[in-house]
Design a protein around this motif. Structure first.
Motif, mmCIF file in Angstrom:
data_model
loop_
_atom_site.group_PDB
_atom_site.id
_atom_site.type_symbol
_atom_site.label_atom_id
_atom_site.label_comp_id
_atom_site.label_asym_id
_atom_site.label_seq_id
_atom_site.Cartn_x
_atom_site.Cartn_y
_atom_site.Cartn_z
ATOM 1 N N VAL A 36 0.864 -1.188 0.000
ATOM 2 C CA VAL A 36 0.000 0.000 0.000
ATOM 3 C C VAL A 36 0.897 1.233 0.000
ATOM 4 O O VAL A 36 1.848 1.308 0.786
ATOM 5 C CB VAL A 36 -0.930 0.028 1.229
ATOM 6 N N MET A 37 0.594 2.193 -0.898
ATOM 7 C CA MET A 37 1.460 3.361 -0.985
ATOM 8 C C MET A 37 0.695 4.555 -1.571
ATOM 9 O O MET A 37 -0.029 4.404 -2.554
ATOM 10 C CB MET A 37 2.672 3.044 -1.871
ATOM 11 N N PRO A 38 0.862 5.757 -0.980
ATOM 12 C CA PRO A 38 0.313 6.960 -1.624
ATOM 13 C C PRO A 38 1.103 7.286 -2.890
ATOM 14 O O PRO A 38 2.277 6.920 -3.027
ATOM 15 C CB PRO A 38 0.496 8.048 -0.552
ATOM 16 N N PHE A 39 0.468 7.996 -3.802
ATOM 17 C CA PHE A 39 1.107 8.316 -5.078
ATOM 18 C C PHE A 39 2.311 9.231 -4.868
ATOM 19 O O PHE A 39 3.323 9.106 -5.562
ATOM 20 C CB PHE A 39 0.092 8.971 -6.017
ATOM 21 N N ALA A 40 2.230 10.143 -3.914
ATOM 22 C CA ALA A 40 3.348 11.058 -3.663
ATOM 23 C C ALA A 40 4.584 10.295 -3.196
ATOM 24 O O ALA A 40 5.714 10.602 -3.616
ATOM 25 C CB ALA A 40 2.939 12.108 -2.624
ATOM 26 N N ASN A 41 4.402 9.309 -2.330
ATOM 27 C CA ASN A 41 5.544 8.499 -1.881
ATOM 28 C C ASN A 41 6.161 7.709 -3.030
ATOM 29 O O ASN A 41 7.376 7.540 -3.113
ATOM 30 C CB ASN A 41 5.103 7.547 -0.773
ATOM 31 N N LEU A 42 5.306 7.199 -3.911
ATOM 32 C CA LEU A 42 5.819 6.448 -5.057
ATOM 33 C C LEU A 42 6.678 7.332 -5.953
ATOM 34 O O LEU A 42 7.750 6.922 -6.409
ATOM 35 C CB LEU A 42 4.649 5.853 -5.844
ATOM 36 N N TRP A 72 -2.826 3.634 -3.427
ATOM 37 C CA TRP A 72 -2.674 2.527 -4.363
ATOM 38 C C TRP A 72 -2.344 1.246 -3.601
ATOM 39 O O TRP A 72 -1.406 1.211 -2.803
ATOM 40 C CB TRP A 72 -1.587 2.822 -5.390
ATOM 41 N N VAL A 73 -3.121 0.196 -3.869
ATOM 42 C CA VAL A 73 -2.941 -1.118 -3.254
ATOM 43 C C VAL A 73 -2.614 -2.112 -4.365
ATOM 44 O O VAL A 73 -3.285 -2.145 -5.396
ATOM 45 C CB VAL A 73 -4.207 -1.566 -2.489
ATOM 46 N N VAL A 74 -1.584 -2.922 -4.165
ATOM 47 C CA VAL A 74 -1.139 -3.852 -5.192
ATOM 48 C C VAL A 74 -2.251 -4.844 -5.527
ATOM 49 O O VAL A 74 -3.017 -5.270 -4.656
ATOM 50 C CB VAL A 74 0.127 -4.592 -4.724
ATOM 51 N N LYS A 75 -2.370 -5.193 -6.805
ATOM 52 C CA LYS A 75 -3.405 -6.125 -7.247
ATOM 53 C C LYS A 75 -3.148 -7.525 -6.691
ATOM 54 O O LYS A 75 -2.013 -7.916 -6.426
ATOM 55 C CB LYS A 75 -3.450 -6.187 -8.779
ATOM 56 N N SER A 76 -4.218 -8.268 -6.580
ATOM 57 C CA SER A 76 -4.122 -9.608 -6.005
ATOM 58 C C SER A 76 -3.361 -10.565 -6.906
ATOM 59 O O SER A 76 -2.591 -11.413 -6.436
ATOM 60 C CB SER A 76 -5.524 -10.155 -5.719
ATOM 61 N N ASP A 77 -3.547 -10.444 -8.226
ATOM 62 C CA ASP A 77 -2.874 -11.386 -9.122
ATOM 63 C C ASP A 77 -1.371 -11.134 -9.212
ATOM 64 O O ASP A 77 -0.635 -11.982 -9.717
ATOM 65 C CB ASP A 77 -3.494 -11.344 -10.515
ATOM 66 N N PHE A 92 -4.503 -11.228 4.135
ATOM 67 C CA PHE A 92 -5.152 -10.186 3.331
ATOM 68 C C PHE A 92 -5.212 -8.872 4.104
ATOM 69 O O PHE A 92 -4.871 -7.801 3.591
ATOM 70 C CB PHE A 92 -6.571 -10.599 2.929
ATOM 71 N N LEU A 93 -5.684 -8.955 5.347
ATOM 72 C CA LEU A 93 -5.890 -7.748 6.148
ATOM 73 C C LEU A 93 -4.569 -7.091 6.525
ATOM 74 O O LEU A 93 -4.471 -5.857 6.544
ATOM 75 C CB LEU A 93 -6.691 -8.096 7.403
ATOM 76 N N GLU A 94 -3.553 -7.894 6.822
ATOM 77 C CA GLU A 94 -2.259 -7.307 7.183
ATOM 78 C C GLU A 94 -1.597 -6.602 6.012
ATOM 79 O O GLU A 94 -0.741 -5.744 6.216
ATOM 80 C CB GLU A 94 -1.331 -8.396 7.718
ATOM 81 N N HIS A 95 -1.968 -6.949 4.775
ATOM 82 C CA HIS A 95 -1.409 -6.274 3.603
ATOM 83 C C HIS A 95 -1.812 -4.810 3.553
ATOM 84 O O HIS A 95 -1.041 -3.979 3.067
ATOM 85 C CB HIS A 95 -1.881 -6.963 2.317
ATOM 86 N N MET A 96 -3.004 -4.473 4.032
ATOM 87 C CA MET A 96 -3.536 -3.128 3.788
ATOM 88 C C MET A 96 -4.186 -2.478 5.000
ATOM 89 O O MET A 96 -4.774 -1.397 4.859
ATOM 90 C CB MET A 96 -4.547 -3.203 2.629
#
Length: 703
Positions: A291-297, A325-330, A385-389
């Motif tokens: 998980v990352m904000p666009f500004a940090n990216l 932005w959260v990374v896609k599952s696939d 799943f929950l710990e990812h985001m």
């Protein structure tokens, strides 16, 4: 210096490189021969080679007259291999083991450092070797002896059983049909040891002629080991500087580089990361951070990176959740992988994680028990799943990890709207898979919650617009009073020109347009990219001009025609889902983002030659949206099957589900008796799906 004086140079030898046999010269290493097997240069009987495999077989004669040769042992071996009878197929026709076969194997995989040398008349001539082969004795004759022994035993058993033969003439046999081979099975078979052995066995032997040491042909071939030209122009390989010559003699060891310690897989070197393409950089960062904000990216990617290119790449590997932005599952669970906890395949894991991400688009809080109940996954997978985001809060649940990024939502409304369209499609898919109830679809409110919803209802927009109008009206009124007071204080003889004072009059009625520019980042009553009011033709930014409206109609008509020529039959719900996916694939600012109503979409379907099929749904079907009950079909596609499809569609105006024999009988009656099975299959495949032995129109099957 003293050592050099004690060891003076006594002779200098010129070195020449001969290349005539550089790609043909092999070196054979023979085994140490026992005293009982003596060979000379004329005892080679045959030789053959497989060039691709660099495999050689040599057959050499054994000196049976040598006093060290054991004749009784040789006769016993020949008897075991060939038996008592001798014919052309016998291995040892003299009833004596008088020959030995040698098979080769590669002694070294890299022979570029080896050469054959000839010293003649003060010159050293080097020829690079093409291969080094070690010859070892082959004991294939023992396999033949075993095969002969088994044949004799089988013959004896058959003779004993024939004496009391009382078997039935009829025997039951089992026939098995092989399954069609999948791509994965084919790759495993190609990489198997048996397949490689079979490929090697398929290569044909090339028979060779052996010439002795003193043969004239051998003497002629040995001349090619000498350099044909002594001119320096033809030996440019030997014109090297001292440093280059030392590098050739002692090249750097590649294996030492492999021994260097490798950093852990979860540790990233930013220097190495920035050498990769932009898409790979973003994928690696999102896969590790989750998980990352666009500004940090943007700050991690470094200065000079175009934000438009980053936005284009980030949407391929991540989804927008609450402005972050959260990374896609696939990306986290690639195809053909499984859960380390439960062994569940990646497809099921992606579906469950998408449900968690979708819940966070509706609310800042998610309850773990609810996720486990809906997805039916084990607690360890749900916790991952929950710990990812998100982060766990005592007595509250799991809160989204980052605050709502309002700045990104305001700066990039096109990206936000496009992501909303994607989430609408994911929501529709999740509703079908998990049979979601209204309690799962409605976000829960909790105390102290400061979530920023991406979807705002019409009533909320009206109230916010009214509050904005009142606030602006009050500010303008105060400004007018202030200007009047200033004019009186100046005692100006001329009257104030009222026309120069602009009072912004904003409506208070619900039926008039409202100023909602402050909330332009939110989805203004859009559901699936379509305005909730069917008669509304307003875009997000106001009314469409005539020319823009024509372009929108052309784009919409092209999409409808292309979709129905591919699908033939669609429910309104499925058509809207495909339209959302089409919108998500369009670039930001496309004309179709101006807003398409349900009524406009249905009118366009009818204008393109489609008809609504009034399917008589059974009364026991419950919890079905009205859009799933509206079925449209392409009436005329312009091919030879139009009449057949029309007959089929008329059948479904009277029946919800039909058996195949009824369809075939009706088609034969309406279109002629010469209708073959392929035509019937083609028409049914275009319009119908099978379920439990019955045929339904596409999209009308309700479990």
């Amino acid at each position: 210096m003293a050592n050099e004086e004690d060891d003076p140079i006594i002779q200098e030898i010129d070195v020449y490189l001969a290349k005539s046999l550089s790609e043909k010269l092999y070196m054979f290493q023979y085994p140490i021969r026992p005293a009982s097997m003596t060979y000379d240069d004329v005892t080679h009987l045959s030789a053959k080679i497989k060039p691709k495999q660099q495999k050689v077989e040599l057959e050499m004669a054994i000196d049976t007259l040598n006093p060290n040769y054991c004749r009784s042992k040789g006769e016993q071996i020949a008897l075991n291999v060939d038996g008592t009878c001798t014919d052309e197929t016998s291995t040892y026709s003299s009833k004596l083991m008088d020959r030995q076969t040698f098979c080769s194997s590669q002694a070294a995989s890299n022979v570029s450092r080896y050469a054959a040398a000839i010293y003649r008349k003060g010159e050293l001539h080097l020829t690079p070797l093409y291969g080094i082969l070690q010859l070892r004795p082959s004991f294939s004759y023992l396999d033949k002896a075993d095969a002969k022994h088994r044949e004799r035993e089988a013959a004896n058993e058959a003779g004993d059983s024939s004496q009391d033969e009382a078997e039935d003439d009829i025997k039951q046999i089992t026939v098995r049909f092989s399954r069609p081979e999948t791509e994965q099975a084919r790759q495993r078979r190609v990489q198997s040891y048996e397949f490689l052995q079979k490929r090697q066995a398929e290569e044909h032997w090339v028979h060779l002629h052996y010439y002795g040491l003193r043969d004239s042909r051998s003497e002629h071939e040995r001349q090619y080991l000498l350099s044909q030209g002594h001119g320096m122009a033809e030996n440019t390989e030997l014109i090297k500087s001292p440093s280059e010559y030392l590098m050739m003699l002692m090249p750097p060891n590649v294996e030492e580089e492999k021994d260097k310690p490798v950093a852990p897989s979860n540790v990233l070197s930013m220097a190495q990361l920035r050498t990769l393409p932009l898409a790979d950089q973003i994928k690696i960062l999102m896969k590790n951070v989750k998980v990352m904000p666009f500004a940090n990216l943007m700050s991690l990617l470094g200065s000079g990176i175009d934000s438009t290119a980053v936005l284009r790449c980030i949407q391929q590997v991540a989804m927008l959740v609450q402005g972050n932005w959260v990374v896609k599952s696939d990306v986290l669970y690639p195809k053909d992988t499984s859960s380390p906890h439960s062994g569940v395949p990646a497809e099921v894991l992606c579906r469950g994680r998408d449900f968690v991400m979708w819940k966070f688009t509706q609310d800042r809080w998610v309850v773990r028990k609810e996720v486990a109940t809906v997805t039916k996954l084990c607690p360890e997978d749900v916790k991952d799943f929950l710990e990812h985001m998100s982060i766990a809060r005592i007595n509250k649940g799991w809160e989204f990890l980052l605050p709502y990024d309002e700045d990104f939502v305001k700066k990039h409304p096109d990206v936000v709207q496009r992501q909303n369209m994607l989430w609408m499609g994911i929501q529709a898919k999740l509703e079908k898979v998990y049979n979601l109830l209204k309690e799962h679809l409605t976000p829960k409110k909790q105390d102290g919650q400061s979530a920023h919803p991406l979807l705002v209802s019409g009533e909320q927009r009206v109230n916010m617009a009214k509050a904005k109008v009142k606030q602006n009206y009050g500010l303008l009124e105060k400004e007018l009073q202030k200007k009047k007071a200033e004019s009186k204080a100046n005692d100006s003889p001329s009257k104030m020109d009222i026309s120069n004072v602009c009072i912004k009059e904003e409506p208070l009625s619900d039926e008039e347009p409202m100023d909602a520019s402050t909330y332009e980042s939110m989805n203004n009553g859009l559901v699936n990219g379509i305005h909730s009011e069917e008669n509304s033709m307003d875009s997000l930014n106001g009314h469409l001009p005539g020319g823009c409206m024509d372009r929108v109609a052309q784009e919409l008509k092209a999409f409808v025609m292309k979709t129905f020529k591919k699908q033939f039959v669609l429910t309104l719900s499925e058509l809207k889902r495909l339209f959302n996916l089409h919108l998500a694939s369009l670039p930001p600012g496309h004309t179709l983002f101006s807003g398409i109503s349900d009524k406009m979409l249905q009118d366009m379907v009818l204008d393109t030659g489609c008809k609504q099929i009034l399917v008589p749904f059974p009364p026991q079907i419950h919890a079905v949206s009205p859009d799933e009950l509206k079925v449209y079909a392409l009436w005329e596609a312009g091919d030879i099957y139009d009449q057949h499809r029309q007959v089929l569609l008329k059948i479904f105006t009277k029946n919800y589900r039909v058996r195949r024999n009824i369809i075939q009988h009706q088609l034969s009656q309406e279109c002629g008796e010469d209708l073959n099975k392929q035509d019937v299959d083609r028409v049914i495949k275009d319009c119908c799906v099978s379920h439990a032995g019955m045929w339904y129109l596409k999209g009308t099957v309700q479990s």
